[in-house]
Design a protein around this motif. Structure first.
Motif, short mmCIF file in Angstrom:
data_model
loop_
_atom_site.label_atom_id
_atom_site.label_comp_id
_atom_site.label_asym_id
_atom_site.label_seq_id
_atom_site.Cartn_x
_atom_site.Cartn_y
_atom_site.Cartn_z
N LEU A 100 33.13 25.37 18.71
CA LEU A 100 31.93 25.96 19.37
C LEU A 100 32.33 25.40 20.83
N ALA A 101 32.68 24.02 20.93
CA ALA A 101 32.98 23.55 22.24
C ALA A 101 34.10 24.15 22.80
N GLU A 102 35.19 24.51 22.22
CA GLU A 102 36.29 25.16 22.68
C GLU A 102 35.82 26.44 23.38
N GLN A 103 34.99 27.39 22.41
CA GLN A 103 34.51 28.65 22.80
C GLN A 103 33.84 28.55 24.10
N ILE A 104 33.06 27.58 24.39
CA ILE A 104 32.57 27.61 25.67
C ILE A 104 33.31 26.99 26.84
N GLY A 105 34.49 26.74 26.84
CA GLY A 105 35.40 26.14 27.58
C GLY A 105 35.30 24.81 27.69
N ARG A 106 34.60 23.90 27.00
CA ARG A 106 34.45 22.53 27.08
C ARG A 106 34.92 21.95 25.66
N PRO A 107 36.38 21.92 25.54
CA PRO A 107 36.94 21.28 24.16
C PRO A 107 36.68 19.85 23.93
N SER A 110 32.35 18.25 21.93
CA SER A 110 31.86 18.65 20.65
C SER A 110 30.63 17.90 20.46
N ARG A 111 30.26 16.63 20.82
CA ARG A 111 29.22 15.69 20.55
C ARG A 111 28.01 16.46 21.44
N ALA A 112 28.46 16.70 22.65
CA ALA A 112 27.40 17.14 23.65
C ALA A 112 26.90 18.56 23.00
N VAL A 113 27.77 19.42 22.46
CA VAL A 113 27.55 20.53 21.69
C VAL A 113 26.63 20.46 20.58
#
Length: 168
Positions: A100-107, A110-113
């Motif tokens: 999901l982090a990758e999908q939003i451009g923030r690879p 993941s913890r923030a996601v």
């Protein structure tokens, strides 16, 4: 305008629906982590909840795999980005926090996601239950892991059911 709320029964227990100006702003389970104080839910009322209640009933009957109700998601820009991405996860499927982090451009986020996912104010409709750990294991869910497992099992069983063939 002031919020209004109602409580509806569901297979995962009572759900508290909260609306402001006719738009859904909250869908909370009992004992949900990050559930706002009850006094912020406003007065009881049913006027704005007809479509939400109908669509939740269809969802839990296995007749609906997405929702189309007016919603207002209040959060930081990052949280709203994560919540929008949650709505893109197909019914009956899961993604990891890292995916999901990758999908939003923030690879690397993941913890923030995961934190944003946990603060999702509209459970089930904004399907935060579809996010799992990197190994596919269930990790954290504001409504409890038993409810997360129930929702995932329910969706998977309905997503794999073949369409009914009609004989004429």
């Amino acid at each position: 305008m002031l919020p209004v709320h109602t409580v509806v029964d569901s297979p995962v227990g009572p759900l508290t629906l909260v609306a402001v100006d006719g738009a859904l702003v909250g869908l909370y389970m009992e004992r949900q982590r990050h559930r706002p104080p009850r006094e912020t839910f406003g007065e009881p009322g049913t006027a704005p909840f007809g479509p939400v209640i109908e669509q939740l009933a269809e969802y839990f009957a296995g007749q609906r795999d997405s929702f189309d109700v007016p919603m207002t998601l209040t959060g930081t820009p990052f949280q709203r980005t994560v919540w929008a991405a949650l709505c893109e996860i197909p019914y009956g499927e899961t993604v990891s926090y890292g995916e999901l982090a990758e999908q939003i451009g923030r690879p690397t986020a993941s913890r923030a996601v995961g934190l944003a996912n946990g603060k999702n104010p509209i459970s089930i409709i904004v399907p935060c239950h579809r996010v799992v750990g990197a190994t596919g294991n269930l990790t954290g869910y504001g409504g409890g892991l038993d409810r997360k497992q129930h929702l995932l099992d329910f969706e998977r069983s309905n997503a794999t059911q073949p369409a009914l063939a009609l004989d004429y």
